[in-house]
Design an enzyme around this catalytic site. Structure first.
Site, PDB file in Angstrom:
ATOM      1  N   TYR A 160       0.856  -1.191   0.000  1.00  0.00           N
ATOM      2  CA  TYR A 160       0.000   0.000   0.000  1.00  0.00           C
ATOM      3  C   TYR A 160       0.889   1.236   0.000  1.00  0.00           C
ATOM      4  O   TYR A 160       1.855   1.318   0.769  1.00  0.00           O
ATOM      5  CB  TYR A 160      -0.888   0.003   1.245  1.00  0.00           C
ATOM      6  CG  TYR A 160      -1.815   1.199   1.330  1.00  0.00           C
ATOM      7  CD1 TYR A 160      -2.831   1.383   0.397  1.00  0.00           C
ATOM      8  CD2 TYR A 160      -1.681   2.146   2.347  1.00  0.00           C
ATOM      9  CE1 TYR A 160      -3.688   2.470   0.473  1.00  0.00           C
ATOM     10  CE2 TYR A 160      -2.538   3.239   2.437  1.00  0.00           C
ATOM     11  CZ  TYR A 160      -3.538   3.395   1.493  1.00  0.00           C
ATOM     12  OH  TYR A 160      -4.384   4.477   1.581  1.00  0.00           O
ATOM     13  N   ASP A 255       9.249   2.978   0.278  1.00  0.00           N
ATOM     14  CA  ASP A 255       8.160   3.519   1.084  1.00  0.00           C
ATOM     15  C   ASP A 255       8.335   3.064   2.534  1.00  0.00           C
ATOM     16  O   ASP A 255       8.137   1.894   2.859  1.00  0.00           O
ATOM     17  CB  ASP A 255       6.822   3.054   0.504  1.00  0.00           C
ATOM     18  CG  ASP A 255       5.627   3.708   1.197  1.00  0.00           C
ATOM     19  OD1 ASP A 255       5.828   4.346   2.257  1.00  0.00           O
ATOM     20  OD2 ASP A 255       4.502   3.583   0.675  1.00  0.00           O
ATOM     21  N   LYS A 293       3.363   8.694   9.352  1.00  0.00           N
ATOM     22  CA  LYS A 293       3.024   8.087  10.654  1.00  0.00           C
ATOM     23  C   LYS A 293       3.939   8.539  11.803  1.00  0.00           C
ATOM     24  O   LYS A 293       3.693   9.587  12.373  1.00  0.00           O
ATOM     25  CB  LYS A 293       2.937   6.568  10.496  1.00  0.00           C
ATOM     26  CG  LYS A 293       1.833   6.217   9.461  1.00  0.00           C
ATOM     27  CD  LYS A 293       1.475   4.771   9.359  1.00  0.00           C
ATOM     28  CE  LYS A 293       0.229   4.567   8.508  1.00  0.00           C
ATOM     29  NZ  LYS A 293       0.448   4.247   7.105  1.00  0.00           N
TER      30      LYS A 293
HETATM   31  C1  LIG Z   1      -0.112   4.661   5.721  1.00  0.00           C
HETATM   32  C2  LIG Z   1       0.714   4.423   4.523  1.00  0.00           C
HETATM   33  C3  LIG Z   1       0.719   5.305   3.427  1.00  0.00           C
HETATM   34  C4  LIG Z   1      -0.232   6.459   3.312  1.00  0.00           C
HETATM   35  O1  LIG Z   1      -0.076   7.408   4.292  1.00  0.00           O
HETATM   36  P1  LIG Z   1      -1.310   8.411   4.621  1.00  0.00           P
HETATM   37  O2  LIG Z   1      -0.724   9.369   5.600  1.00  0.00           O
HETATM   38  O3  LIG Z   1      -2.396   7.546   5.180  1.00  0.00           O
HETATM   39  O4  LIG Z   1      -1.693   9.043   3.335  1.00  0.00           O
HETATM   40  C5  LIG Z   1       1.623   5.079   2.407  1.00  0.00           C
HETATM   41  N1  LIG Z   1       2.475   4.041   2.448  1.00  0.00           N
HETATM   42  C6  LIG Z   1       2.488   3.158   3.464  1.00  0.00           C
HETATM   43  C7  LIG Z   1       3.478   2.049   3.468  1.00  0.00           C
HETATM   44  C8  LIG Z   1       1.598   3.315   4.530  1.00  0.00           C
HETATM   45  O5  LIG Z   1       1.587   2.410   5.517  1.00  0.00           O
END
Ligand SMILES: *Cc1c(COP(=O)(O)O)cnc(C)c1O
Length: 451
Positions: A160, A255, A293
């Protein structure tokens, strides 16, 4: 407070504690917010039942509007690493708020937070602060496309990367829960520029470069997938992505929105860097990296960082446009800085102890109950795959888990005062506030579960 106001407020609080009051809020939420939520992962579609609105949280505990208290294993999906309402973070936020909420100009806090990130995470030679992980990955891809003059992005099924169009193809998280492989509203031409491969499949990745190398702008991957449950990257997989990208002129976007400063003090990249330093696995570096996060400690801060030559193509230096009214917001940045203060080396050790205690304790409980399961683990991140006897690697393998058994576990844990993520496809999050007593409570709750 005027007497009648105080009375009204008391009455409102009392009403919330009754079932009809709680249901009242649920009904009102559903009547005005689609699905009663502002983010689909908060809904209980995957487990059934209605989530009760949250009233407050402190440390490792969260209290709902009916006054029920739970050990929280969600932690704002990882953002709450220091524990809820940590006094140092709260006082930093209060102090920042009193100095003004937003200016539309650079502040010292933004410089300090970017420096903190770079100190811990060397590949982030330059940093741009944004407000959400989605913005960070979206901008990283735009930058990669601009730098390479190519269109295609390679992503892995089950990873994701936020909700920007190019990534809503075979994504994990809420989409995995809902069993939706794709989102309505994403155009066919956008999806056509996203190449989806099975996670961890070296042959498929090598073949994709052999066939489409000239058009691949970027490969994006979660440093360790943690939105389809937690999947440990196979040895050398991240390094292979890095070397293929380098050789073929593509950009490796790592990511770390979830894993960053959570899987370990330098994210999951740091876990592999430290392993390489002790002779296990190769040394590798991403070109661009995204954070979110943890770096906001519960307020909206995210970032992209990476090679200076790439990052300096962002406006106003270069031709790649990106902007944000509230980017680097001073109050949010203060929460991030205070969280970094709290998360020193000793804190990461305590976090690892808490993660070990829950992971090992629940594993033993499941074994004692004769429940077939596998454990996914990446640094201090972990999750359980019920019904699988081997830790999965691909989304296809993850999807074979027994989600019905998870529904039973979820509701059992709740009845025992433990709030798990409402989906079999999510990590279980611990915080610094998860002390021995708290982790034992989680393990004890799991011990009395029979599927
Ligand atoms: C949570 C998440 C996102 C998106 O972040 P948001 O602040 O919710 O837009 C992107 N990549 C990863 C791996 C995530 O866990």
């Amino acid at each position: 407070m005027k007497p009648h106001r105080a009375l009204n407020s008391l009455l409102a609080k009392a009403a919330l504690r009754t079932d009809s009051g709680r249901k009242g809020w649920q009904a009102r939420a559903a009547a005005v917010l689609p699905g009663g939520v502002n983010s689909p992962v908060r809904a209980w579609n995957g487990v059934g039942g209605d989530p009760v609105p949250i009233a407050s949280a402190k440390g490792a505990r969260i209290t709902d509007a009916s006054g029920r208290m739970y050990v929280d294993m969600v932690g704002s999906w990882g953002a709450g690493i220091a524990g809820h309402a940590h006094p140092h973070v709260v006082s930093a936020v209060k102090r920042a708020a009193a100095k003004g909420l937003s200016f539309g100009a650079t502040t010292d806090g933004e410089v300090l937070l970017a420096e903190r990130i770079r100190e811990r995470y060397a590949p982030a030679e330059r940093v741009r602060l944004v407000s959400t992980g989605t913005e960070a990955t979206m901008t990283a891809l735009r930058l990669a496309r601009a730098a390479t003059g190519r269109d295609v992005v390679v992503k892995f099924a089950g990873c994701y990367h936020g909700h920007a169009d190019p990534f809503l193809v075979a994504a994990g998280s809420g989409l995995a829960t809902a069993g939706v492989p794709d989102s309505a509203g994403v155009t066919a031409s956008t999806a056509a520029d996203t190449l989806v491969l099975p996670y961890g499949d070296e042959e498929a990745l090598t073949a994709a470069f052999a066939e489409h190398g000239d058009s691949i702008a970027a490969v994006i991957s979660e440093a360790a997938p943690a939105n389809m449950g937690v999947v440990a990257p196979p040895a050398g997989f991240n390094a292979l992505i890095a070397s293929l990208c380098r050789n073929e002129g593509a950009v490796f976007i790592l990511d770390e929105v979830l894993t960053g400063f959570r899987a370990g003090p330098a994210g999951y990249w740091g876990v592999e860097r430290d392993a390489a330093a002790s002779g296990i696995g190769p040394v590798w570096t991403p070109d661009l990296v995204t954070f979110g996060k943890v770096i906001g400690g519960g307020l909206p801060v995210a970032a992209l960082g990476g090679r200076a030559d790439l990052m300096e193509q962002l406006a106003p230096v270069g031709p790649v446009y990106q902007a944000g009214t509230l980017s680097g917001n001073p109050v949010a940045v203060a929460a991030g800085l205070a969280t970094f203060d709290v998360m020193d080396a000793a804190a990461y050790e305590r976090l690892a102890d808490a993660a070990d205690a829950v992971r090992e304790g629940v594993t033993e409980a499941l074994m004692a109950a004769g429940v077939t399961h596998a454990v996914g683990r990446a640094g201090t991140l972990f999750s359980f795959f019920l019904g699988l006897d081997k830790a999965p690697l691909t989304f296809e393998q993850v999807s074979a888990q027994d989600t019905k058994a998870f529904v039973s576990l979820f509701h059992h844990m709740r009845a025992k005062g433990v709030s798990l993520p409402p989906s079999a496809y999510e990590a279980w999050f611990v915080s610094l506030a998860h002390d021995e007593k708290t982790t034992r409570r989680v393990v004890d709750a799991a011990s009395s579960w029979r599927p």
